[in-house]
Every structure is written in C-alpha cells, then in structure tokens.
Scaffold this active site. Structure first.
Site, PDB file in Angstrom:
ATOM      1  N   ARG A  92     -10.633  10.310 -10.470  1.00  0.00           N
ATOM      2  CA  ARG A  92      -9.286   9.730 -10.347  1.00  0.00           C
ATOM      3  C   ARG A  92      -9.357   8.316  -9.748  1.00  0.00           C
ATOM      4  O   ARG A  92      -8.620   7.408 -10.163  1.00  0.00           O
ATOM      5  CB  ARG A  92      -8.376  10.646  -9.513  1.00  0.00           C
ATOM      6  CG  ARG A  92      -6.883  10.349  -9.629  1.00  0.00           C
ATOM      7  CD  ARG A  92      -6.382   9.362  -8.582  1.00  0.00           C
ATOM      8  NE  ARG A  92      -6.762   9.795  -7.261  1.00  0.00           N
ATOM      9  CZ  ARG A  92      -7.144   8.982  -6.296  1.00  0.00           C
ATOM     10  NH1 ARG A  92      -7.186   7.667  -6.479  1.00  0.00           N
ATOM     11  NH2 ARG A  92      -7.524   9.453  -5.108  1.00  0.00           N
ATOM     12  N   SER A  93     -10.290   8.112  -8.808  1.00  0.00           N
ATOM     13  CA  SER A  93     -10.421   6.778  -8.197  1.00  0.00           C
ATOM     14  C   SER A  93     -10.789   5.732  -9.251  1.00  0.00           C
ATOM     15  O   SER A  93     -10.299   4.601  -9.200  1.00  0.00           O
ATOM     16  CB  SER A  93     -11.498   6.782  -7.113  1.00  0.00           C
ATOM     17  OG  SER A  93     -11.153   7.677  -6.090  1.00  0.00           O
ATOM     18  N   THR A 148     -11.175  -5.007   1.349  1.00  0.00           N
ATOM     19  CA  THR A 148     -11.851  -4.595   2.590  1.00  0.00           C
ATOM     20  C   THR A 148     -13.144  -5.385   2.801  1.00  0.00           C
ATOM     21  O   THR A 148     -13.862  -5.689   1.851  1.00  0.00           O
ATOM     22  CB  THR A 148     -12.186  -3.091   2.535  1.00  0.00           C
ATOM     23  OG1 THR A 148     -10.984  -2.375   2.274  1.00  0.00           O
ATOM     24  CG2 THR A 148     -12.814  -2.594   3.817  1.00  0.00           C
ATOM     25  N   CYS A 180      -0.241  -4.230  -4.600  1.00  0.00           N
ATOM     26  CA  CYS A 180      -1.178  -3.491  -5.467  1.00  0.00           C
ATOM     27  C   CYS A 180      -1.526  -2.153  -4.812  1.00  0.00           C
ATOM     28  O   CYS A 180      -1.604  -1.116  -5.480  1.00  0.00           O
ATOM     29  CB  CYS A 180      -2.456  -4.291  -5.704  1.00  0.00           C
ATOM     30  SG  CYS A 180      -2.177  -5.929  -6.417  1.00  0.00           S
ATOM     31  N   GLY A 209     -16.042  31.868   2.325  1.00  0.00           N
ATOM     32  CA  GLY A 209     -17.197  32.202   3.166  1.00  0.00           C
ATOM     33  C   GLY A 209     -18.365  31.272   2.891  1.00  0.00           C
ATOM     34  O   GLY A 209     -18.186  30.060   2.711  1.00  0.00           O
ATOM     35  N   GLU A 231      -6.992   3.127   0.959  1.00  0.00           N
ATOM     36  CA  GLU A 231      -5.595   2.784   0.627  1.00  0.00           C
ATOM     37  C   GLU A 231      -4.678   2.982   1.825  1.00  0.00           C
ATOM     38  O   GLU A 231      -3.544   3.437   1.687  1.00  0.00           O
ATOM     39  CB  GLU A 231      -5.079   3.653  -0.532  1.00  0.00           C
ATOM     40  CG  GLU A 231      -5.997   3.764  -1.706  1.00  0.00           C
ATOM     41  CD  GLU A 231      -5.926   2.576  -2.631  1.00  0.00           C
ATOM     42  OE1 GLU A 231      -5.074   1.707  -2.391  1.00  0.00           O
ATOM     43  OE2 GLU A 231      -6.726   2.528  -3.571  1.00  0.00           O
TER      44      GLU A 231
HETATM   45  C1  LIG Z   1     -15.148   5.710  -0.845  1.00  0.00           C
HETATM   46  C2  LIG Z   1     -14.302   4.520  -0.476  1.00  0.00           C
HETATM   47  C3  LIG Z   1     -13.841   3.660  -1.463  1.00  0.00           C
HETATM   48  C4  LIG Z   1     -13.117   2.506  -1.122  1.00  0.00           C
HETATM   49  N1  LIG Z   1     -12.695   1.648  -2.107  1.00  0.00           N
HETATM   50  C5  LIG Z   1     -12.119   0.465  -1.755  1.00  0.00           C
HETATM   51  C6  LIG Z   1     -11.795  -0.533  -2.750  1.00  0.00           C
HETATM   52  O1  LIG Z   1     -11.972  -0.294  -3.954  1.00  0.00           O
HETATM   53  N2  LIG Z   1     -11.312  -1.728  -2.342  1.00  0.00           N
HETATM   54  C7  LIG Z   1     -11.098  -2.031  -1.023  1.00  0.00           C
HETATM   55  O2  LIG Z   1     -10.668  -3.156  -0.727  1.00  0.00           O
HETATM   56  N3  LIG Z   1     -11.369  -1.100  -0.057  1.00  0.00           N
HETATM   57  C8  LIG Z   1     -11.874   0.122  -0.391  1.00  0.00           C
HETATM   58  N4  LIG Z   1     -12.180   1.061   0.581  1.00  0.00           N
HETATM   59  C9  LIG Z   1     -12.004   0.701   1.977  1.00  0.00           C
HETATM   60  C10 LIG Z   1     -10.821   1.371   2.668  1.00  0.00           C
HETATM   61  O3  LIG Z   1      -9.613   0.877   2.169  1.00  0.00           O
HETATM   62  C11 LIG Z   1     -10.982   1.164   4.179  1.00  0.00           C
HETATM   63  O4  LIG Z   1     -12.070   1.969   4.585  1.00  0.00           O
HETATM   64  C12 LIG Z   1      -9.728   1.521   4.974  1.00  0.00           C
HETATM   65  O5  LIG Z   1      -8.734   0.543   4.783  1.00  0.00           O
HETATM   66  C13 LIG Z   1      -9.997   1.661   6.476  1.00  0.00           C
HETATM   67  O6  LIG Z   1     -10.712   0.562   6.959  1.00  0.00           O
HETATM   68  P1  LIG Z   1     -12.037   0.785   7.848  1.00  0.00           P
HETATM   69  O7  LIG Z   1     -12.903   1.761   7.158  1.00  0.00           O
HETATM   70  O8  LIG Z   1     -12.587  -0.553   8.141  1.00  0.00           O
HETATM   71  O9  LIG Z   1     -11.541   1.487   9.164  1.00  0.00           O
HETATM   72  P2  LIG Z   1     -10.911   0.764  10.450  1.00  0.00           P
HETATM   73  O10 LIG Z   1      -9.845  -0.173  10.044  1.00  0.00           O
HETATM   74  O11 LIG Z   1     -12.013   0.241  11.289  1.00  0.00           O
HETATM   75  O12 LIG Z   1     -10.245   2.001  11.178  1.00  0.00           O
HETATM   76  C14 LIG Z   1     -10.994   3.008  11.889  1.00  0.00           C
HETATM   77  C15 LIG Z   1     -10.041   3.987  12.518  1.00  0.00           C
HETATM   78  O13 LIG Z   1      -9.160   3.302  13.433  1.00  0.00           O
HETATM   79  C16 LIG Z   1      -7.818   3.549  13.072  1.00  0.00           C
HETATM   80  N5  LIG Z   1      -7.004   2.361  13.315  1.00  0.00           N
HETATM   81  C17 LIG Z   1      -7.199   1.083  12.882  1.00  0.00           C
HETATM   82  N6  LIG Z   1      -6.194   0.284  13.303  1.00  0.00           N
HETATM   83  C18 LIG Z   1      -5.341   1.076  13.991  1.00  0.00           C
HETATM   84  C19 LIG Z   1      -4.098   0.855  14.663  1.00  0.00           C
HETATM   85  N7  LIG Z   1      -3.512  -0.351  14.667  1.00  0.00           N
HETATM   86  N8  LIG Z   1      -3.514   1.901  15.293  1.00  0.00           N
HETATM   87  C20 LIG Z   1      -4.072   3.135  15.254  1.00  0.00           C
HETATM   88  N9  LIG Z   1      -5.233   3.418  14.638  1.00  0.00           N
HETATM   89  C21 LIG Z   1      -5.854   2.403  14.017  1.00  0.00           C
HETATM   90  C22 LIG Z   1      -7.855   3.885  11.599  1.00  0.00           C
HETATM   91  O14 LIG Z   1      -6.705   4.616  11.193  1.00  0.00           O
HETATM   92  C23 LIG Z   1      -9.125   4.685  11.513  1.00  0.00           C
HETATM   93  O15 LIG Z   1      -8.885   6.007  11.900  1.00  0.00           O
HETATM   94  C24 LIG Z   1     -12.843   2.244   0.250  1.00  0.00           C
HETATM   95  C25 LIG Z   1     -13.275   3.155   1.221  1.00  0.00           C
HETATM   96  C26 LIG Z   1     -13.988   4.279   0.875  1.00  0.00           C
HETATM   97  C27 LIG Z   1     -14.440   5.224   1.954  1.00  0.00           C
END
Ligand SMILES: Cc1cc2nc3c(=O)[nH]c(=O)nc-3n(C[C@H](O)[C@H](O)[C@H](O)COP(=O)(O)OP(=O)(O)OC[C@H]3O[C@@H](n4cnc5c(N)ncnc54)[C@H](O)[C@@H]3O)c2cc1C
Length: 387
Positions: free
Chosen positions: A93-94, A135, A241, A342, A366
């Site tokens: 789906r992704s 990201t 987007c 299980g 997202e």
């Molecule tokens: C398999 C996969 C595919 C992806 N595909 C794409 C893609 O195609 N394009 C793209 O651009 N990105 C993509 N991403 C990235 C994804 O969108 C980010 O991982 C996501 O936005 C979270 O950012 P981070 O991982 O840097 O976590 P962080 O921003 O570092 O957050 C870590 C934790 O802190 C919490 N947190 C952060 N800020 C706050 C706040 N202000 N208050 C409370 N809690 C907070 C978060 O909720 C989370 O629990 C993908 C990620 C994965 C795992």
C-alpha cells in the site's frame, strides 16, 4: 459475498462502482501479493517495478487524480483500494500511496504543465517510479527545520543536503525534494540520474520489509530553473501532500487489521485446547468482539471522511482524527490477534506479526500519533503546542 466481519453491513453504504473497484483490487492482492509477500518480507526485497506496472495497468496509481491518464476515482474508491492493498501488506500500500498521493499529487497540484506532461502519464502507468523527500536524518516531525538547501546560481538551482527514510528512493526515477531556499521552503522535481544524487537502501528494517526505503544524498545537485514546482510556496505545500497520503492510511491500516482479524477468526475456530476451539472461550470471544467493534468504528470513520472529501471537502485536522484513531486501533488489533495465535502468532507462516510490525512504521510515518494528537489539540484549543 458477505464479509463475516461486516457486522454492521457497512457494505450497504457503498455504491456498485465502489464495490467493483474494491473487488478488482482484492483480486490482484490475492493473485499477486498474498502468494509471495511473506517471502518478500523475509528477504527484505520486493519487485517494486513489476508491481507498479501491474497497479498502473489497473489504474491504481494516482487513481484519485484527474487527467494525464489518471483514473479520476472518488476518494471513497481510492480509500477502499488502499484498504485492500494493505490487507496484503502495508509496504505494498505504501508503494501506491507514495506514488499517487505524494509524488504524483505534488506534481499534479503544484507542477508546471511541462512537468505534468513529462512525468504524470509515465507515473500513472507505473513506468516511472516516484518518491517524496521531506524527512531528513535530523528533522522528522519538525520539517520546518530542514537543513537541505536550494540556492540560485544564475538561472539554475543547486541543491545540497540529505533526505532519510524515503520510500521507493532506491528504485525511483524521480524524486520530489523539499528544500529551503532564501525565499522559504520550495519543491523540486529531481530526476534520480541527475549528477550529485545518490540513493542508498536502508537495511535491517524490522518493519515494512516488503517496501524499499532509502536515504538520498544531494551533493551540489544542479537543476535547471524549471525543475522547481512553480505552485509550491512554503511548508504548506508538502503538508498538503501529506494530508492526501494520510487519508489513504486512514483506510489502509484497517486492511491490515481486517486481515489479522480474519486470520484469527479462522484460527480460533479450528485450533482446539482443553477440548474445545479457542473461539469457544469467553476470554477469546471478548477479544474478538472488542476487535470487530473497533474495526467497524474505524471503517465508519474512514467512510465518513471519504464522503466529506468527495463532497464539501475534508480538513487536515479531520484526517488527523482518522489517522490517529485507525492506525492506533489497527495496531492494537494486530497485537491482540497475535496473542490468540499463540506461538504461531510469531511465525511468518501467518500474516499477523508481519502486519503488526508494519503498522509500527505506519504509526510513525506521515505524522506520528503524537503529532496528530497535537494537530487535534490545536484545533480544540486554538493553541499550538508544537510550532
Ligand atoms: C518505513 C518508513 C518509510 C518512510 N517514508 C517516508 C517518505 O517516503 N518520505 C518522507 O519524507 N519521510 C518518510 N518517512 C519518515 C517519517 O515521516 C518520519 O519518521 C516521521 O515523520 C517521524 O520523524 P522521526 O522518525 O525523525 O521522529 P522524531 O521526529 O525524532 O520523533 C521521535 C518521537 O518524538 C515524538 N515527538 C516529536 N516531536 C514532538 C512534539 N513536539 N511533542 C511530542 N512528541 C514529539 C514523536 O511523536 C516520536 O514519538 C518514513 C519512515 C519510515 C519508518
């Protein structure tokens, strides 16, 4: 065929065309995804190109967009397609979400006519794969702080920086890359064979293994002036987007949950312990009942948002309600189903733990659950707790 998990007869709220589209997608998932997905997942490899062509032939790529060969389907039909695809695997789906709702949508909504003509027909056919780079290694939930820079050099643009966790990046022909220019955040259409662009597969994922995820390095990437998306100004462009893609997730996550529940129902009625089927124990029935209630509530929510999108329009915070609830509940369902299976619950012979692991990524990408809580909190209070 009546779905035993459709206790509330929500099917009656769908029209004939919606049911037909759903049936077509369900069939392609049965034929092309289910037989192989456990293997793809285990190997961490997926035939993205073959699947994209097949989905392209069926009109699933950018299916809710109009023109340029896109199917122009309703939001509800698109949602149903996402649900069926994710019943196969969240990674599959992704692929469709990133192609249609992120990469194609960005070009369709903000691109020049020339950019649309160049990319959209090939992308809708699955001949060109797109990705969406927002990201970065140090900037996820807070994309406003992005470090990737776009500077003018004569008529050209020069992009420097890096994007991380980008779905389809290692297999893509084109990336929509968001970068900070002097005048603010801007979007660029970047052919992946442009000198200075490299993409590397991210290995050792424990989730979404049937999906290609990569890092993009942009090392003084020189682009012509017309590589910029002319209609995209500021962060609200990539965020719009994301709203599109999140809408697909509202439906999609329920597909994973439904597949877990269907598997578990069959398992619990056939597996015997203490002389009776697992399904005959009150504790098991309580679990099953609670799960089907959440599944159907989620489906009602998805359908409501879909009907809004097809009518007066849906607001980003309303989509946040859907993503927050439906992914959270789908993950809870997957984990609960795993307990009923299980030891078999941890086996790749059954889809349940694969779905549960996938939903960990869906919970995070997202916009994490916390970010959607903050979006809803802001709507309720008028106060932004995160910007
Ligand atoms: C398999 C996969 C595919 C992806 N595909 C794409 C893609 O195609 N394009 C793209 O651009 N990105 C993509 N991403 C990235 C994804 O969108 C980010 O991982 C996501 O936005 C979270 O950012 P981070 O991982 O840097 O976590 P962080 O921003 O570092 O957050 C870590 C934790 O802190 C919490 N947190 C952060 N800020 C706050 C706040 N202000 N208050 C409370 N809690 C907070 C978060 O909720 C989370 O629990 C993908 C990620 C994965 C795992």
């Amino acid at each position: 065929m009546t779905d035993p998990l459709d206790l509330l007869a929500l099917d009656s709220a769908l029209d004939t065309e919606e049911r037909q589209i759903r049936a077509v997608v369900r069939q392609v998932v049965d034929d092309r995804v289910r037989p192989s997905v456990a293997d793809w997942y285990e190997r961490g490899e997926v035939p993205v190109r073959d699947l994209a062509r097949e989905f392209g032939r069926l009109g699933l790529l950018g299916m809710h967009l109009t023109g340029y060969g896109c199917a122009g389907a309703s939001a509800v039909a698109y949602g149903l397609a996402c649900l069926e695809l994710e019943a196969g695997d969240s990674g599959v789906r992704s692929l469709v979400s990133v192609q249609g709702s992120l990469a194609m949508y960005a070009i369709w909504r903000y691109g020049s006519e020339e950019q649309k003509q160049r990319w959209l027909p090939a992308m809708t056919a699955g001949e060109a794969i797109g990705c969406f780079g927002l990201t970065e290694p140090d900037h996820g939930s807070d994309p406003a702080s992005m470090a990737t820079r776009a500077r003018r050099d004569g008529d050209d643009w020069v992009l420097t920086g890096g994007k991380m966790w980008i779905t389809n990046a290692p297999v893509a022909e084109v990336a929509v890359v968001w970068a900070r220019a002097e005048e603010g955040v801007r979007g660029f259409v970047v052919p992946m064979d442009t000198p200075g662009v490299t993409a590397r597969e991210i290995r050792r994922k424990m989730s979404l293994r049937a999906s290609s995820t990569g890092e993009i390095v942009l090392d003084d990437v020189r682009l012509p002036a017309d590589a910029r998306l002319p209609g995209a100004e500021g962060l609200k462009a990539p965020l719009s987007c994301l709203t599109e893609a999140r809408y697909g997730i509202v439906w999609g996550a329920l597909g994973a949950a439904r597949d877990c529940l269907a598997t578990t129902l069959t398992y619990a009625t056939t597996r015997t312990q203490f002389g009776r089927p697992l399904a005959g124990f009150q504790l098991t029935q309580a679990k099953l009942a609670d799960m089907v209630v959440e599944l159907q509530k989620g489906q009602l929510l998805a359908l409501h948002l879909g009907r809004l999108a097809d009518g007066a329009g849906v607001r980003p915070d309303q989509v946040s309600v859907g993503k927050l609830n439906n992914v959270r509940e789908a993950l809870a369902i997957a984990r609960q189903c795993r307990t009923i299976l299980g030891a078999n619950g941890v086996s790749g012979e059954y889809p349940v733990m694969r779905h549960a692991n996938n939903l960990e990524s869906v919970l995070t990408y997202e916009g994490t659950s916390e970010i959607h809580q903050l979006v809803v909190g802001q709507r309720l209070t008028g106060l932004s707790a995160f910007a």
